[in-house]
Write an enzyme that holds these catalytic residues in place. Structure first.
Site, PDB file in Angstrom:
ATOM      1  N   HIS A  53      -9.982  -5.758  -5.281  1.00  0.00           N
ATOM      2  CA  HIS A  53      -9.424  -5.996  -4.055  1.00  0.00           C
ATOM      3  C   HIS A  53      -8.717  -7.408  -3.748  1.00  0.00           C
ATOM      4  O   HIS A  53      -8.972  -8.345  -4.244  1.00  0.00           O
ATOM      5  CB  HIS A  53     -10.507  -5.508  -2.883  1.00  0.00           C
ATOM      6  CG  HIS A  53     -10.760  -3.878  -3.145  1.00  0.00           C
ATOM      7  ND1 HIS A  53     -11.600  -3.430  -2.367  1.00  0.00           N
ATOM      8  CD2 HIS A  53     -10.528  -2.936  -4.147  1.00  0.00           C
ATOM      9  CE1 HIS A  53     -11.744  -2.227  -2.587  1.00  0.00           C
ATOM     10  NE2 HIS A  53     -11.111  -1.974  -3.856  1.00  0.00           N
ATOM     11  N   GLU A  55      -9.491  -9.623  -1.715  1.00  0.00           N
ATOM     12  CA  GLU A  55     -10.353 -10.505  -1.302  1.00  0.00           C
ATOM     13  C   GLU A  55     -10.788 -11.367  -2.537  1.00  0.00           C
ATOM     14  O   GLU A  55     -10.987 -12.474  -2.679  1.00  0.00           O
ATOM     15  CB  GLU A  55     -11.543 -10.058  -0.519  1.00  0.00           C
ATOM     16  CG  GLU A  55     -11.093  -9.673   0.858  1.00  0.00           C
ATOM     17  CD  GLU A  55     -10.848  -8.146   0.777  1.00  0.00           C
ATOM     18  OE1 GLU A  55     -11.463  -7.582   1.823  1.00  0.00           O
ATOM     19  OE2 GLU A  55     -10.423  -7.677  -0.124  1.00  0.00           O
ATOM     20  N   CYS A  79     -14.205  -4.074   2.459  1.00  0.00           N
ATOM     21  CA  CYS A  79     -14.924  -2.782   2.460  1.00  0.00           C
ATOM     22  C   CYS A  79     -16.464  -2.979   2.078  1.00  0.00           C
ATOM     23  O   CYS A  79     -16.846  -4.260   1.944  1.00  0.00           O
ATOM     24  CB  CYS A  79     -14.368  -2.138   1.242  1.00  0.00           C
ATOM     25  SG  CYS A  79     -14.661  -2.887  -0.421  1.00  0.00           S
ATOM     26  N   ALA A 157      17.578  23.139   8.821  1.00  0.00           N
ATOM     27  CA  ALA A 157      18.929  23.364   9.522  1.00  0.00           C
ATOM     28  C   ALA A 157      19.159  24.527   9.959  1.00  0.00           C
ATOM     29  O   ALA A 157      18.976  25.554   9.212  1.00  0.00           O
ATOM     30  CB  ALA A 157      19.726  22.648   8.492  1.00  0.00           C
ATOM     31  N   LEU A 207      17.378  17.997  -5.224  1.00  0.00           N
ATOM     32  CA  LEU A 207      16.291  17.421  -4.418  1.00  0.00           C
ATOM     33  C   LEU A 207      16.264  15.726  -4.784  1.00  0.00           C
ATOM     34  O   LEU A 207      15.212  15.251  -4.676  1.00  0.00           O
ATOM     35  CB  LEU A 207      15.072  17.933  -4.796  1.00  0.00           C
ATOM     36  CG  LEU A 207      14.941  19.378  -4.699  1.00  0.00           C
ATOM     37  CD1 LEU A 207      13.436  20.105  -4.995  1.00  0.00           C
ATOM     38  CD2 LEU A 207      15.206  19.779  -2.972  1.00  0.00           C
ATOM     39  N   GLU A 270      11.076  20.886   2.429  1.00  0.00           N
ATOM     40  CA  GLU A 270      12.609  21.250   2.653  1.00  0.00           C
ATOM     41  C   GLU A 270      13.136  22.597   2.002  1.00  0.00           C
ATOM     42  O   GLU A 270      13.893  22.818   1.157  1.00  0.00           O
ATOM     43  CB  GLU A 270      13.457  20.240   1.964  1.00  0.00           C
ATOM     44  CG  GLU A 270      14.875  20.300   2.832  1.00  0.00           C
ATOM     45  CD  GLU A 270      15.768  18.942   2.224  1.00  0.00           C
ATOM     46  OE1 GLU A 270      16.909  19.124   2.297  1.00  0.00           O
ATOM     47  OE2 GLU A 270      15.087  18.063   1.754  1.00  0.00           O
ATOM     48  N   GLY A 272      13.183  26.266   2.851  1.00  0.00           N
ATOM     49  CA  GLY A 272      13.778  27.224   3.343  1.00  0.00           C
ATOM     50  C   GLY A 272      12.683  28.038   4.171  1.00  0.00           C
ATOM     51  O   GLY A 272      11.423  27.532   4.354  1.00  0.00           O
ATOM     52  N   ALA A 278       5.249  29.067   6.304  1.00  0.00           N
ATOM     53  CA  ALA A 278       3.656  28.966   5.790  1.00  0.00           C
ATOM     54  C   ALA A 278       3.254  27.600   6.185  1.00  0.00           C
ATOM     55  O   ALA A 278       1.968  27.491   6.748  1.00  0.00           O
ATOM     56  CB  ALA A 278       3.926  28.858   4.154  1.00  0.00           C
TER      57      ALA A 278
END
Length: 346
Positions: A53, A55, A79, A157, A207, A270, A272, A278
């Protein structure tokens, strides 16, 4: 809140260091160690899962004598748990650090409590320094911790009368170039883009996130295809620079859990009407982007299907958080409405 100008500047540097680390399942964290007189002794940042980490990284550059009595300035509360590495709070105590200054409290139940542990052992702890800036930087990770899954944006859209396509199934293009360019900008900002197999088979989409001149954007989302049917071997999607992840399940919660384990913090849906419906029906749409074009199509190809609403009392209320004009089109940005206690009927 009590902190010095030197500590405030050091927090700004810690934020810069944090951004050197990768986005993923763990937060981006930076740290700066100051001497009792305010001199910068060392710096560190978290370089990804399994690495020290921030630190610990910063302390590793110091001798025990230099670390003793020093001030640790770190973007996130140290942490208090043992994972792949030990608790940072314990490491700071063992190093003899006398003061800890951090920006944002750790919201994760299993790792929080570091500040309290340090205070209980006599360490001077100050929190909230440049908290707004660091919160903005950690926004995606903080949201994932709060939700327990990636943040989901559902996009579609539609025509003015709520259709996603003409009756023959054609949908290119409902919206104009400005709206489509906005979609590509938002794709580039997401970690993953999700569609269903139906969209892949019907549209053969790439995509990818592209610039105005057609070139690929530097940042590309991971394409994820949900459904039991395989992506065809000759699909354009097979050429995506990130490859393609096929999720052979209809369980959206399982898909999001898997994506979280892969370090995905933001998901752009994206895919449909079927997939959008869903996600909305499952209560997994944290933001809805609706691009509305001034065109009328009529017919049955609605932008969203059955979402489990049979009466107005079951309507899924949204809060309008933004409206943008994109050429001749409008973008409506909405989020699920928060129901106050006096509006509840249960």
């Amino acid at each position: 809140m009590t902190y010095s100008e030197i500590e405030w500047r050091a927090m700004g540097r810690a934020k810069e260091l944090a951004l050197l680390g990768p986005r993923g399942i763990n937060p981006q964290v930076g740290a700066v160690v100051l001497s009792p007189t305010g001199e910068v002794l060392s710096e560190g940042w978290h370089r990804g899962a399994g690495n020290p980490h921030a630190e610990i990284e910063a302390l590793s550059h110091l001798s025990p004598a230099d670390a003793h009595g020093a001030t640790m300035v770190v973007t996130l509360e140290p942490c208090n748990h043992t994972g792949r590495t030990g608790p940072c709070a314990v490491a700071l105590l063992e190093a003899g650090v006398s003061r800890v200054v951090y920006a944002v409290a750790d919201p994760a139940e299993r790792s929080s409590g570091g500040a309290e542990r340090l205070r209980s052992h006599g360490v001077n702890v100050e929190s909230g320094v440049r908290a707004d800036e660091v919160t903005e930087m950690l926004d995606s990770w903080l949201t994932v911790v709060r939700l327990g899954r990636p943040f989901v944006t559902v996009k579609w859209a539609q025509s003015l009368d709520g259709r996603a396509a003409a009756n023959d199934g054609t949908s290119k293009w409902i919206t104009g170039p400005d709206a489509r360019a906005d979609v590509h900008r938002r794709r580039a900002a997401a970690d993953a883009i999700v569609v269903g197999t139906g969209t892949v088979l019907a549209d053969d989409p790439a995509l990818t996130a592209r610039l105005a001149d057609g070139r690929l954007a530097e940042s590309q989302p991971l394409p994820v295809v949900i459904g039991n049917r395989p992506v065809p071997r000759d699909a354009v999607l097979r050429k995506h620079p990130r490859g393609v992840l096929e999720a052979r399940t209809q369980n959206l919660h399982q898909v999001l859990d898997d994506l979280r384990e892969r370090g995905v913090q933001s998901v752009f849906v994206e895919g449909g009407p079927t997939l959008a419906s869903a996600f909305v029906s499952a209560g997994l749409a944290d933001r809805v982007l609706t691009y509305v074009a001034p065109v009328l199509l009529g017919g049955e190809k609605t932008a969203i299907g059955d979402i489990g609403v049979s009466t107005m009392a079951e309507a899924r209320r949204l809060t309008l958080t933004g409206i943008e004009r994109l050429g001749d089109d409008l973008l409506l940005i909405t989020e699920p409405a928060r129901i106050s206690s006096d509006e509840r009927t249960d």
